[in-house]
Structures are given as C-alpha cells and as structure tokens.
Design a protein around this motif. Structure first.
Motif, PDB file in Angstrom:
ATOM      1  N   ASP A 260      54.400 -19.095  54.024  1.00 44.57           N
ATOM      2  CA  ASP A 260      55.690 -19.711  53.726  1.00 44.57           C
ATOM      3  C   ASP A 260      56.714 -18.732  53.174  1.00 44.57           C
ATOM      4  OD1 ASP A 260      53.774 -22.489  52.475  1.00 44.57           O
ATOM      5  OD2 ASP A 260      54.546 -22.168  54.498  1.00 44.57           O
ATOM      6  N   GLY A 261      56.393 -17.449  53.193  1.00 51.61           N
ATOM      7  CA  GLY A 261      57.340 -16.439  52.754  1.00 51.61           C
ATOM      8  C   GLY A 261      57.529 -16.340  51.256  1.00 51.61           C
ATOM      9  N   ILE A 262      56.650 -16.952  50.488  1.00 48.51           N
ATOM     10  CA  ILE A 262      56.788 -16.912  49.034  1.00 48.51           C
ATOM     11  C   ILE A 262      55.898 -15.812  48.461  1.00 48.51           C
ATOM     12  CG2 ILE A 262      57.356 -19.353  48.920  1.00 48.51           C
ATOM     13  CD1 ILE A 262      54.505 -19.914  48.046  1.00 48.51           C
ATOM     14  N   GLU A 263      56.045 -15.550  47.151  1.00 47.06           N
ATOM     15  CA  GLU A 263      55.230 -14.530  46.511  1.00 47.06           C
ATOM     16  C   GLU A 263      53.754 -14.914  46.537  1.00 47.06           C
ATOM     17  OE1 GLU A 263      57.822 -12.085  43.194  1.00 47.06           O
ATOM     18  OE2 GLU A 263      56.553 -13.756  42.534  1.00 47.06           O
ATOM     19  N   LEU A 264      52.931 -13.897  46.651  1.00 50.26           N
ATOM     20  CA  LEU A 264      51.490 -14.106  46.639  1.00 50.26           C
ATOM     21  C   LEU A 264      50.983 -14.199  45.206  1.00 50.26           C
ATOM     22  CD1 LEU A 264      50.619 -11.497  49.384  1.00 50.26           C
ATOM     23  CD2 LEU A 264      50.410 -13.975  49.608  1.00 50.26           C
ATOM     24  N   PRO A 265      49.842 -14.838  44.993  1.00 50.60           N
ATOM     25  CA  PRO A 265      49.265 -14.875  43.637  1.00 50.60           C
ATOM     26  C   PRO A 265      49.042 -13.469  43.100  1.00 50.60           C
ATOM     27  CG  PRO A 265      48.140 -16.424  45.076  1.00 50.60           C
ATOM     28  CD  PRO A 265      49.047 -15.621  45.949  1.00 50.60           C
ATOM     29  N   GLU A 266      49.281 -13.296  41.828  1.00 44.07           N
ATOM     30  CA  GLU A 266      49.104 -11.989  41.198  1.00 44.07           C
ATOM     31  C   GLU A 266      47.641 -11.579  41.226  1.00 44.07           C
ATOM     32  OE1 GLU A 266      50.333 -11.912  37.175  1.00 44.07           O
ATOM     33  OE2 GLU A 266      50.024  -9.745  36.913  1.00 44.07           O
ATOM     34  N   VAL A 267      47.381 -10.309  41.495  1.00 42.38           N
ATOM     35  CA  VAL A 267      46.019  -9.790  41.478  1.00 42.38           C
ATOM     36  C   VAL A 267      45.966  -8.535  40.620  1.00 42.38           C
ATOM     37  CG1 VAL A 267      45.374 -10.694  43.745  1.00 42.38           C
ATOM     38  CG2 VAL A 267      46.385  -8.417  43.577  1.00 42.38           C
ATOM     39  N   LYS A 268      44.784  -8.226  40.125  1.00 36.39           N
ATOM     40  CA  LYS A 268      44.521  -6.987  39.403  1.00 36.39           C
ATOM     41  C   LYS A 268      43.721  -6.062  40.310  1.00 36.39           C
ATOM     42  CE  LYS A 268      46.228  -8.595  35.484  1.00 36.39           C
ATOM     43  NZ  LYS A 268      47.471  -8.070  34.890  1.00 36.39           N
ATOM     44  N   ALA A 269      43.776  -4.777  40.012  1.00 38.40           N
ATOM     45  CA  ALA A 269      43.008  -3.815  40.794  1.00 38.40           C
ATOM     46  C   ALA A 269      41.534  -4.172  40.760  1.00 38.40           C
ATOM     47  CB  ALA A 269      43.230  -2.409  40.234  1.00 38.40           C
ATOM     48  N   GLY A 270      40.883  -4.074  41.913  1.00 39.26           N
ATOM     49  CA  GLY A 270      39.477  -4.434  42.029  1.00 39.26           C
ATOM     50  C   GLY A 270      39.246  -5.788  42.661  1.00 39.26           C
ATOM     51  N   ALA A 271      40.315  -6.574  42.825  1.00 36.76           N
ATOM     52  CA  ALA A 271      40.185  -7.914  43.404  1.00 36.76           C
ATOM     53  C   ALA A 271      39.869  -7.821  44.895  1.00 36.76           C
ATOM     54  CB  ALA A 271      41.461  -8.715  43.191  1.00 36.76           C
ATOM     55  N   HIS A 272      39.259  -8.890  45.422  1.00 32.99           N
ATOM     56  CA  HIS A 272      38.988  -8.918  46.848  1.00 32.99           C
ATOM     57  C   HIS A 272      39.310 -10.279  47.433  1.00 32.99           C
ATOM     58  CE1 HIS A 272      34.975 -10.391  45.369  1.00 32.99           C
ATOM     59  NE2 HIS A 272      35.147 -11.233  46.367  1.00 32.99           N
ATOM     60  N   LEU A 273      39.472 -10.279  48.749  1.00 32.21           N
ATOM     61  CA  LEU A 273      39.710 -11.493  49.521  1.00 32.21           C
ATOM     62  C   LEU A 273      38.469 -11.855  50.316  1.00 32.21           C
ATOM     63  CD1 LEU A 273      43.241 -11.062  51.168  1.00 32.21           C
ATOM     64  CD2 LEU A 273      42.594 -12.838  49.545  1.00 32.21           C
ATOM     65  N   LYS A 274      38.207 -13.151  50.403  1.00 30.44           N
ATOM     66  CA  LYS A 274      37.198 -13.636  51.340  1.00 30.44           C
ATOM     67  C   LYS A 274      37.926 -13.953  52.645  1.00 30.44           C
ATOM     68  CE  LYS A 274      34.081 -15.858  48.027  1.00 30.44           C
ATOM     69  NZ  LYS A 274      33.445 -17.149  47.653  1.00 30.44           N
ATOM     70  N   ILE A 275      37.725 -13.131  53.644  1.00 32.40           N
ATOM     71  CA  ILE A 275      38.405 -13.327  54.927  1.00 32.40           C
ATOM     72  C   ILE A 275      37.553 -14.224  55.810  1.00 32.40           C
ATOM     73  CG2 ILE A 275      39.323 -12.201  56.977  1.00 32.40           C
ATOM     74  CD1 ILE A 275      40.880 -11.547  54.465  1.00 32.40           C
ATOM     75  N   PRO A 276      38.067 -15.420  56.179  1.00 34.76           N
ATOM     76  CA  PRO A 276      37.303 -16.286  57.086  1.00 34.76           C
ATOM     77  C   PRO A 276      37.257 -15.681  58.474  1.00 34.76           C
ATOM     78  CG  PRO A 276      39.495 -17.182  56.700  1.00 34.76           C
ATOM     79  CD  PRO A 276      39.361 -15.994  55.796  1.00 34.76           C
ATOM     80  N   LEU A 277      36.162 -15.920  59.152  1.00 37.60           N
ATOM     81  CA  LEU A 277      35.978 -15.387  60.493  1.00 37.60           C
ATOM     82  C   LEU A 277      36.183 -16.482  61.529  1.00 37.60           C
ATOM     83  CD1 LEU A 277      32.819 -13.176  59.877  1.00 37.60           C
ATOM     84  CD2 LEU A 277      35.217 -12.471  59.891  1.00 37.60           C
ATOM     85  N   PRO A 278      36.359 -16.101  62.794  1.00 35.37           N
ATOM     86  CA  PRO A 278      36.501 -17.120  63.851  1.00 35.37           C
ATOM     87  C   PRO A 278      35.299 -18.048  63.870  1.00 35.37           C
ATOM     88  CG  PRO A 278      37.008 -14.933  64.701  1.00 35.37           C
ATOM     89  CD  PRO A 278      36.447 -14.731  63.337  1.00 35.37           C
ATOM     90  N   ILE A 357      39.151   1.509  44.875  1.00 34.60           N
ATOM     91  CA  ILE A 357      39.456   2.667  44.030  1.00 34.60           C
ATOM     92  C   ILE A 357      40.924   3.060  44.155  1.00 34.60           C
ATOM     93  CG2 ILE A 357      38.946   5.114  43.692  1.00 34.60           C
ATOM     94  CD1 ILE A 357      36.740   3.247  42.674  1.00 34.60           C
ATOM     95  N   LYS A 358      41.480   2.956  45.355  1.00 30.91           N
ATOM     96  CA  LYS A 358      42.904   3.275  45.564  1.00 30.91           C
ATOM     97  C   LYS A 358      43.780   2.394  44.679  1.00 30.91           C
ATOM     98  CE  LYS A 358      46.492   2.807  49.159  1.00 30.91           C
ATOM     99  NZ  LYS A 358      47.112   1.566  48.645  1.00 30.91           N
ATOM    100  N   ALA A 359      43.533   1.075  44.693  1.00 28.24           N
ATOM    101  CA  ALA A 359      44.333   0.169  43.870  1.00 28.24           C
ATOM    102  C   ALA A 359      44.138   0.447  42.380  1.00 28.24           C
ATOM    103  CB  ALA A 359      43.956  -1.275  44.195  1.00 28.24           C
ATOM    104  N   MET A 360      42.920   0.798  41.990  1.00 26.69           N
ATOM    105  CA  MET A 360      42.656   1.136  40.592  1.00 26.69           C
ATOM    106  C   MET A 360      43.448   2.370  40.164  1.00 26.69           C
ATOM    107  SD  MET A 360      38.568   0.494  40.247  1.00 26.69           S
ATOM    108  CE  MET A 360      37.950  -1.141  39.799  1.00 26.69           C
ATOM    109  N   ALA A 361      43.442   3.381  41.013  1.00 25.20           N
ATOM    110  CA  ALA A 361      44.179   4.611  40.688  1.00 25.20           C
ATOM    111  C   ALA A 361      45.664   4.328  40.528  1.00 25.20           C
ATOM    112  CB  ALA A 361      43.943   5.651  41.793  1.00 25.20           C
ATOM    113  N   GLN A 362      46.214   3.496  41.404  1.00 24.98           N
ATOM    114  CA  GLN A 362      47.640   3.155  41.295  1.00 24.98           C
ATOM    115  C   GLN A 362      47.937   2.401  39.997  1.00 24.98           C
ATOM    116  OE1 GLN A 362      47.730   1.147  45.126  1.00 24.98           O
ATOM    117  NE2 GLN A 362      48.978   2.788  46.025  1.00 24.98           N
ATOM    118  N   SER A 363      47.049   1.493  39.622  1.00 24.54           N
ATOM    119  CA  SER A 363      47.261   0.732  38.381  1.00 24.54           C
ATOM    120  C   SER A 363      47.156   1.628  37.160  1.00 24.54           C
ATOM    121  CB  SER A 363      46.249  -0.407  38.279  1.00 24.54           C
ATOM    122  OG  SER A 363      46.500  -1.399  39.234  1.00 24.54           O
TER     123      SER A 363
END
Length: 550
Positions: A260-278, A357-363
């Motif tokens: 819907d073009g809105i902001e995504l929920p805030e996340v901290k470094a180390g978070a992951h997504l559960k990606i559903p599969l077909p 690790i990339k997201a952690m380094a940036q944070s």
C-alpha cells in the motif's frame, strides 16, 4: 446543580488529588449547570443499541470490585426509556459472581466501547433482576436474541436505573475491528483492485495479441495472457517485489516495499523475514535476514544464495519470485539482536552469512560504536556487497578469499580485541563452531559471543528414535536424517517454531519421559534440567525414545 457524574465520582479525596495534579480546573465546570447526565438523549440511545458487548462492575460483600464482560447480538442492551436500560443475560460459566453481588449491593458501573471510532461511554446505576413472572418485559429483552439467531441460552434478565453517565476521551483506545467492520471497510478497495486487475489483464492480452509471432514465441504469448500469479502466503504484512539485483553469479537480492506504499514496520539489525513459497512447495516458507540498512522504512532487502543441492526453497525463489509478485509475510522477528551499549564489536561473516552482519555493521556505525568487520568467502566474485562494504567501512573491514588462500585467523582476531568486545558471527557451521571454540579457549564469556545458524545439520551418527506425542496421542518413528520437529509437522502435530536451528526456543516443549540430547543454543541450564524443556528442531534423544508433552 452539579453534573450528576461529578457528584457521584468526584469525592473529596478525588478532588484533592485533582488539585494536587493540576487537573482540577479542567473539571470545575462539572460542579455547575444543569443536572442532565442521568437522562439519555437519542445520541446515547443509538450508541448503546449499536453495541454487541459491554463491561460491568459490581461490588461484593468483601468490598472487592468485580468486572465482567457481557456480549450478545447487536442491540441486546435495550434502552427502555431515557433513564432505564434492560438486557437479557446469557448462561455462562455459572459462577454467578455478579448476580450474587447484586443481591447485597445493587450498584453497577458500565463501560460501552466503540473501538473503531475510539469512543467510550461510562455509566453508573442501580440494577435489579427481572421477575420471571414479568413475561412481557422478558419477551421484549429477548427480542434481539430471537431476531439475530444468536446462539446463546437466556438465563435471566436485568434492568438498570441510570444515575449518571459521561463520555470519555479517545486517548489510549486502540482501534479494533470486527470481521464485519473490516469487510465493510475494504470492500471498496477489493472492488477497485478487481477492476484494475481486469484492466491490466486486458492490456497484457492486447499487447500479446498485437506482437508478431516472430517476436513472441507461442509459449511466451500464453504466459503473458495468463492471469497474474496469486499472492504467496497468508501473513499480515503485504509486500511487493520492487527490485531484483544479481549480486554474484549465485546470489540475488530482492527488494520489497509495502503493497500500500506505506512505511514498513521498524526492524533492528539481525531481524529476518519468513518468505512464503509458492503453493507447489511442500515446505511453505524460508527464513532470510533483512540486509538493508535498518534505518530505512521504505524497503526491506534480502539476499538469496541459490543452492542446487538444497531442499528447493532457494531455487523456487530464484525461478519464481519476479517483479510485482505480492507476498504476505509474518512480521519480521529477531533472534540475533545487537547489544544496546557502547561496547565495541567484532563482526565475522562467512559467505551468505554477510546478510545480517551487513545490517549490524551499518547500525553500529550509525550509533558510533567501534567495530571491525571480517568477511570470508570462496572468492571475491562470490562475496555479495563487497564494493558497498569496502566503501562504507574502509579501514575497518577485511576480506578473505579461499581461492587466494587468504586465511581468516579467528584466534588472532579474538585475542587482539578489546577486553569488553562483543563478537558476532554468521555463516557455515564450521565457522561458528570455530569462533565458539576460540572464545572458550580465551575464556571469553559466552554472553559476548553471539551467532546465528541458517540451518541445522543432523549428525551422521544420529540414530532413529520413537517419539510419543502424549497430548496428540500419536507415536511417530523419527528417521535418523529427520528432526523431531519436521516429523511432528508432517504428522499434523502443531508445534510453534521459528528459526529451526536451535537459536530462538520458539519450539521448546516439555519432556515427560526419556532423556533429551540437547543440541540447541538457546535454553538455559534451568530450562533444560528443572523445567525439562527441549528444542525439537535440533535436539534428539540419548535413548531410543521420548515422551513429549504436546
């Protein structure tokens, strides 16, 4: 004459507290003017009769208040006149606490809630039980039940004589919606979406039909004409693929934005997504670290390494996840979070383990923490984000290519780090085990060594076991190459889980009989020994069988 609600609620002690807290002036006007707030206007009557539940409080002989929820079909609370309410009361747990309290103290306090519009009406009155012989009133109060085909047995009825009421402010009321309210709210959007989808399908069909056969093969033309692929998954977070980048020959990055073009929920470094599969995939989801900068709220980015010898999840994503594909994910979760203080950090990544690790380094860089980043891979061409990381971290990053025989000296890195350094590692199990072993040899507290495993590898010497799932009344034979969790899920036994690598203890269950072989990295000694918990996603049995409380 004073406001009736103020007369009853604002005792001398209450007024004293209002004075102390500097709010008394806001309520002073309620001590003057017409005493109107015990007679309902049409506004209050409509509000009450539109509710399908309310909360009521009584006071027992011990002096303790007792709050209960009452529910029924919309309109089951009747406005009998401007100062009287009545409702049919349904059979419940048969404790009769409120009914008993009303025998000795007929005072009642009510709350009527309108969560979608953040409105609430509070009321005080006196309640009385309707005599069974008053069949005419009983019939009237049961009318809403009969008309709404409500599945509830009327056990008694009450009338309430209103003594005061007041409207409350909307502050701190979280909007909540019933299924009917949600359906009414989104029905225009559903209709619009259906219309736009049909327009898009017609446009694609017209494009395909007008292109020459020499340019568009028949198979491709059929693919264009087919309807758009259905959304993957049933999670609460709707995302759309808005970007795909080939990072290395085997690693592809996927960018997601909110549908819907809105902001995504805030996340901290180390978070992951559960990606559903077909739907064609038997195993329905995969976990991928969010590797975009956590400061960004417009996108999530993941990087997927295609594994030709894997279980098919990465292959399905590489082949099927295209631009514009909609997926419905669960909200991001984090089992690999950063420390919150200013201690320095050493970050160690192996291969695709660079993603968290990339997201952690940036944070850490954004927070001003001292950090060093060590990144090892097969070759420089196989190392995702290498150019970006080199630019961002300059003298604080080191790369190690196995192709060039560049060795990551873990013992040296850890021994030379500052005394209070926190270590983070993600990558192959061998790398993680080496960091843990080096930390133990250097007497580094385990709290300062944090890691995340992408998968759990079952030992080659693992043996088949028999597991009795006591509450499910099922006995399952777990093969030596399967986890207890996977075997349970295949049998339809519902065990909550998340990481499937022993890092989060979401799947922890109680061992009733047998001795668990603990292979997780999350349960404490107290949880293992005293609470007899185990993580079936990785742990097994020392003996030939287990009985689990699930």
């Amino acid at each position: 004459m004073a406001h009736q609600y103020a007369q009853l609620a604002f005792t001398e002690t209450v007024r004293q507290v209002q004075q102390e807290r500097n709010s008394r002036h806001g309520y002073a006007s309620m001590d003057q003017g017409e005493d109107y707030n015990y007679l309902l206007s049409q506004n209050e009557a409509d509000f009450i009769q539109d509710r399908d539940s309310f909360y009521m409080a009584s006071v027992g002989e011990t002096g303790w208040p007792y709050v209960q929820h009452r529910g029924g079909p919309k309109g089951f609370m009747h406005v009998l006149d401007e100062s009287t309410l009545g409702f049919a009361d349904f059979s419940g747990n048969r404790q009769y606490v409120s009914t008993g309290n009303f025998r000795t103290n007929n005072r009642i306090s009510l709350f009527f809630m309108d969560y979608p519009n953040r409105r609430r009406l509070k009321m005080m009155g006196r309640i009385e039980l309707v005599d069974d012989a008053n069949w005419e009133l009983m019939a009237k109060l049961e009318q809403a039940v009969a008309e709404g085909n409500y599945q509830g047995a009327v056990e008694r009825a009450f009338i309430i004589h209103i003594e005061a009421f007041d409207w409350n402010c909307p502050q701190h009321i979280t909007p909540r919606f019933s299924e009917d309210e949600v359906e009414a709210a989104i029905s225009p959007l559903v209709a619009e979406n259906k219309k736009l989808t049909q327009q898009l399908a017609n446009a694609v069909k017209n494009t395909a039909e007008t292109m020459p056969e020499t340019t568009v093969e028949k198979e491709t033309k059929n693919e264009l004409v087919s309807s758009p692929q259905a959304a993957w998954g049933e999670g609460e977070l709707p995302l759309v693929v808005t970007g795909i980048r080939q990072l290395t020959p085997r690693i592809r990055a996927y960018e997601f934005r909110h549908r819907d073009g809105i902001e995504l929920p805030e996340v901290k470094a180390g978070a992951h997504l559960k990606i559903p599969l077909p739907e064609l995939m038997a195993d329905s989801e995969r976990h991928y670290s969010i590797c975009s900068n956590p400061k960004r709220r417009d996108i999530y980015e993941i990087a997927v390494l295609i594994e030709e010898q894997g279980q098919g999840g990465s292959l399905a994503i590489h082949q099927c996840l295209q631009l514009g594909q909609e997926i419905h994910c669960a909200l991001p979760v984090n089992h690999f979070s950063l420390h919150n203080d200013d201690r320095p950090a050493v970050l160690i990544a192996g291969g695709i383990g660079i993603t968290p690790i990339k997201a952690m380094a940036q944070s850490l860089q954004c927070r001003g923490n001292r950090l060093s980043l060590h990144y090892a891979g097969r070759s420089y061409t196989e190392m995702a984000f290498q150019d970006r990381l080199q630019y961002a971290f300059k003298e604080n990053i080191w790369f190690y290519s196995a192709e060039l025989n560049q060795r990551l000296n873990i013992e040296s890195i850890m021994s030379e780090a500052q005394q209070d350094t926190v270590f983070y590692v993600c990558g192959p199990s061998g790398l993680i085990d080496a960091v843990i072993a080096a930390g133990q040899a250097l007497n580094i507290p385990s709290e300062r060594i944090r890691y995340e495993r992408f998968t759990h590898t079952i030992s080659e010497i693992a043996k088949p076991i028999e597991v009795n799932f006591a509450k499910s009344n099922k006995v399952v034979q777990v093969a030596k190459d399967r986890t207890i969790l996977d075997a349970a899920l295949q049998e339809g036994i519902n065990i909550p889980f998340s990481c499937k690598s022993g890092d989060c203890k979401s799947c922890a269950i109680t061992v009733l009989e047998g001795e668990a072989q603990h292979l997780d990295h999350s349960l404490s000694p107290h949880e293992r020994i005293d609470k007899k918990l185990m993580c079936p996603c990785v742990s097994r049995s020392i003996g030939d069988s287990l009985v689990l409380d699930v």
